[in-house]
Scaffold this active site. Sequence first.
Site, mmCIF file in Angstrom:
data_model
loop_
_atom_site.group_PDB
_atom_site.id
_atom_site.type_symbol
_atom_site.label_atom_id
_atom_site.label_comp_id
_atom_site.label_asym_id
_atom_site.label_seq_id
_atom_site.Cartn_x
_atom_site.Cartn_y
_atom_site.Cartn_z
ATOM 1 N N HIS A 218 22.044 11.414 -22.526
ATOM 2 C CA HIS A 218 23.092 10.524 -23.031
ATOM 3 C C HIS A 218 24.210 11.348 -23.637
ATOM 4 O O HIS A 218 24.121 12.578 -23.738
ATOM 5 C CB HIS A 218 22.512 9.579 -24.096
ATOM 6 C CG HIS A 218 22.063 10.292 -25.343
ATOM 7 N ND1 HIS A 218 20.920 11.056 -25.406
ATOM 8 C CD2 HIS A 218 22.626 10.370 -26.581
ATOM 9 C CE1 HIS A 218 20.784 11.551 -26.625
ATOM 10 N NE2 HIS A 218 21.816 11.158 -27.361
ATOM 11 N N HIS B 11 27.881 10.840 -26.594
ATOM 12 C CA HIS B 11 28.523 9.995 -27.597
ATOM 13 C C HIS B 11 30.019 10.269 -27.651
ATOM 14 O O HIS B 11 30.489 11.331 -27.262
ATOM 15 C CB HIS B 11 27.986 10.282 -29.013
ATOM 16 C CG HIS B 11 26.507 10.397 -29.123
ATOM 17 N ND1 HIS B 11 25.681 9.300 -29.149
ATOM 18 C CD2 HIS B 11 25.696 11.480 -29.247
ATOM 19 C CE1 HIS B 11 24.428 9.707 -29.276
ATOM 20 N NE2 HIS B 11 24.410 11.023 -29.338
ATOM 21 N N GLU C 286 27.406 15.074 -32.824
ATOM 22 C CA GLU C 286 26.050 14.885 -33.359
ATOM 23 C C GLU C 286 25.572 16.165 -34.041
ATOM 24 O O GLU C 286 25.554 17.229 -33.430
ATOM 25 C CB GLU C 286 25.095 14.511 -32.229
ATOM 26 C CG GLU C 286 23.628 14.437 -32.634
ATOM 27 C CD GLU C 286 22.723 14.069 -31.464
ATOM 28 O OE1 GLU C 286 23.025 13.068 -30.788
ATOM 29 O OE2 GLU C 286 21.732 14.788 -31.214
ATOM 30 N N HIS D 113 23.518 15.390 -23.559
ATOM 31 C CA HIS D 113 22.375 16.129 -24.095
ATOM 32 C C HIS D 113 21.120 15.274 -24.044
ATOM 33 O O HIS D 113 21.169 14.071 -23.739
ATOM 34 C CB HIS D 113 22.654 16.585 -25.525
ATOM 35 C CG HIS D 113 23.115 15.491 -26.438
ATOM 36 N ND1 HIS D 113 24.428 15.053 -26.488
ATOM 37 C CD2 HIS D 113 22.441 14.721 -27.345
ATOM 38 C CE1 HIS D 113 24.540 14.087 -27.375
ATOM 39 N NE2 HIS D 113 23.343 13.860 -27.903
ATOM 40 N N HIS E 23 30.527 18.860 -60.472
ATOM 41 C CA HIS E 23 31.440 19.408 -59.473
ATOM 42 C C HIS E 23 32.071 18.269 -58.685
ATOM 43 O O HIS E 23 31.743 17.102 -58.890
ATOM 44 C CB HIS E 23 30.683 20.333 -58.508
ATOM 45 C CG HIS E 23 29.710 19.610 -57.621
ATOM 46 N ND1 HIS E 23 28.505 19.105 -58.080
ATOM 47 C CD2 HIS E 23 29.757 19.273 -56.301
ATOM 48 C CE1 HIS E 23 27.863 18.505 -57.100
ATOM 49 N NE2 HIS E 23 28.599 18.589 -56.002
ATOM 50 N N HIS F 218 34.204 17.658 -54.512
ATOM 51 C CA HIS F 218 34.568 18.235 -53.216
ATOM 52 C C HIS F 218 36.001 17.833 -52.867
ATOM 53 O O HIS F 218 36.306 16.644 -52.762
ATOM 54 C CB HIS F 218 33.597 17.773 -52.134
ATOM 55 C CG HIS F 218 32.174 18.120 -52.439
ATOM 56 N ND1 HIS F 218 31.636 19.364 -52.165
ATOM 57 C CD2 HIS F 218 31.187 17.406 -53.044
ATOM 58 C CE1 HIS F 218 30.378 19.385 -52.572
ATOM 59 N NE2 HIS F 218 30.082 18.221 -53.107
ATOM 60 N N GLU G 235 31.151 12.855 -49.393
ATOM 61 C CA GLU G 235 29.843 13.510 -49.252
ATOM 62 C C GLU G 235 28.786 12.475 -48.873
ATOM 63 O O GLU G 235 28.654 11.437 -49.525
ATOM 64 C CB GLU G 235 29.458 14.187 -50.567
ATOM 65 C CG GLU G 235 28.068 14.796 -50.585
ATOM 66 C CD GLU G 235 27.747 15.477 -51.904
ATOM 67 O OE1 GLU G 235 26.544 15.632 -52.210
ATOM 68 O OE2 GLU G 235 28.686 15.842 -52.647
ATOM 69 N N HIS H 277 30.673 14.464 -59.810
ATOM 70 C CA HIS H 277 29.282 14.017 -59.805
ATOM 71 C C HIS H 277 28.346 15.168 -60.144
ATOM 72 O O HIS H 277 28.733 16.339 -60.119
ATOM 73 C CB HIS H 277 28.890 13.402 -58.456
ATOM 74 C CG HIS H 277 29.111 14.296 -57.271
ATOM 75 N ND1 HIS H 277 30.358 14.591 -56.772
ATOM 76 C CD2 HIS H 277 28.228 14.961 -56.470
ATOM 77 C CE1 HIS H 277 30.254 15.385 -55.730
ATOM 78 N NE2 HIS H 277 28.963 15.638 -55.538
ATOM 79 N N GLU I 115 23.542 17.861 -48.427
ATOM 80 C CA GLU I 115 24.897 17.371 -48.631
ATOM 81 C C GLU I 115 25.651 17.582 -47.318
ATOM 82 O O GLU I 115 25.629 18.686 -46.778
ATOM 83 C CB GLU I 115 25.619 18.159 -49.725
ATOM 84 C CG GLU I 115 24.938 18.178 -51.067
ATOM 85 C CD GLU I 115 25.691 19.047 -52.074
ATOM 86 O OE1 GLU I 115 26.737 19.635 -51.699
ATOM 87 O OE2 GLU I 115 25.232 19.156 -53.220
#
Length: 397
Positions: free
Chosen positions: A103, A105, A109, A148, A281, A283, A288, A327, A341
């Site tokens: 298949h 997408h 992935e 894949h 911290h 991002h 996330e 967070h 993460e």
Amino acid sequence: MDNLSVKQAASASIPQPIRSDGAGATDPGPRDVMRDMENPDMLVPPVTDSGLLPNMKFSFSDTHMQLNQGGWSREITVRDLPIAKTLAGVNMRLTPGGVRELHWHQQAEWSYMLIGRARITSIDQEGRNFIADVGPGDLWYFPAGLPHSIQGLEEGCEFLLVFDDGSFSDLNTLSISDWFAHTPKEVLSANFGVPESAFADIPTNQVYIYQDQVPGPLTSQAVQSPYGTIPQSFKYELLSQTPIKTPGGSVRIVDSSNFPISQTIAAALVELEPGAMRELHWHPNNDEWQYYLTGQGRMTVFAGNGVARTFDYRAGDVGYVPFAFGHYIQNTGSQTLWFLEMFKSDRFVDVSLNQWMALTPRDLVRDNLNVGSELLDKLRKEKWPVVRYPGFSYTPK
């Protein structure tokens, strides 16, 4: 112990929405006590929580299971966790020989192997192919549009799939069986140069997952392409990476700098020992998406304007933090907490509150926060993603 004593002991073990200062009251009405016990910081939020934030937690245990001969799958998308718009996740299990069919997408992935081993195959647009075996802690990444397959080896496997679109659904992919089923046999005959009878037994619908025999050794399935093999590996052995070790745990970071093919998803595998925490911290590049592997913990998310909310997590849960929200995550159990993460980005980036303060003029920090040398002398110019200080660690109640 008499019946009255048993009832009193049972009642004492039932959590109630009451803070130590007396705020709140008992909840004698209908309730899910087991759920409340799993979410103590929702039942009794820390006094520093304030305001309203969307839900940032969803468990794979609360999702629909797609059961097939050969394995199962379940997914968390914006349908389940509306705030998670950047990434979606699929938890999949394949039996020994079970196959996630050929298949492709519209989304890229990224995957982390949880248990067991599998064989993955793919080709790129140049006709260069890739066949490899993956085991616990290994990653793979298939760019959007490249076909894949995945097949469980002798012991079967279970893995996490992450896609760079929160609206993605694994049940709505482009599958070889589905395309064959919806193409006239005369067209298939003309395309492949064989009689229509060659397609007499093709599936009538998407196969998705099916049971097959366990494949032989990798060398027995080698297919030589006249165009060679894919130049950038689709596989990465994350557990072979030397981690960043600090008091309280470790972090392994993987992104396009060390896994070049992974251009749209970056990640970190975080280990928090009992009493440790993922430091305060944020991002600065994207939201996330988290997946909790073992243990239990809690995360508080700070959104600005006096708004903060705390969530409790266990193995199998998904967490989410919007772009640039502050967070931290604490290990609230007696076992090591492991979690992933992940970010829709080619690079892993974070900003440490401690490091920022240490690299800012001392007087400015002192006057801004009204703090003294007791704190200022302890600030670190080097980043520690995980922290644990003797005498200052979280202790489960």
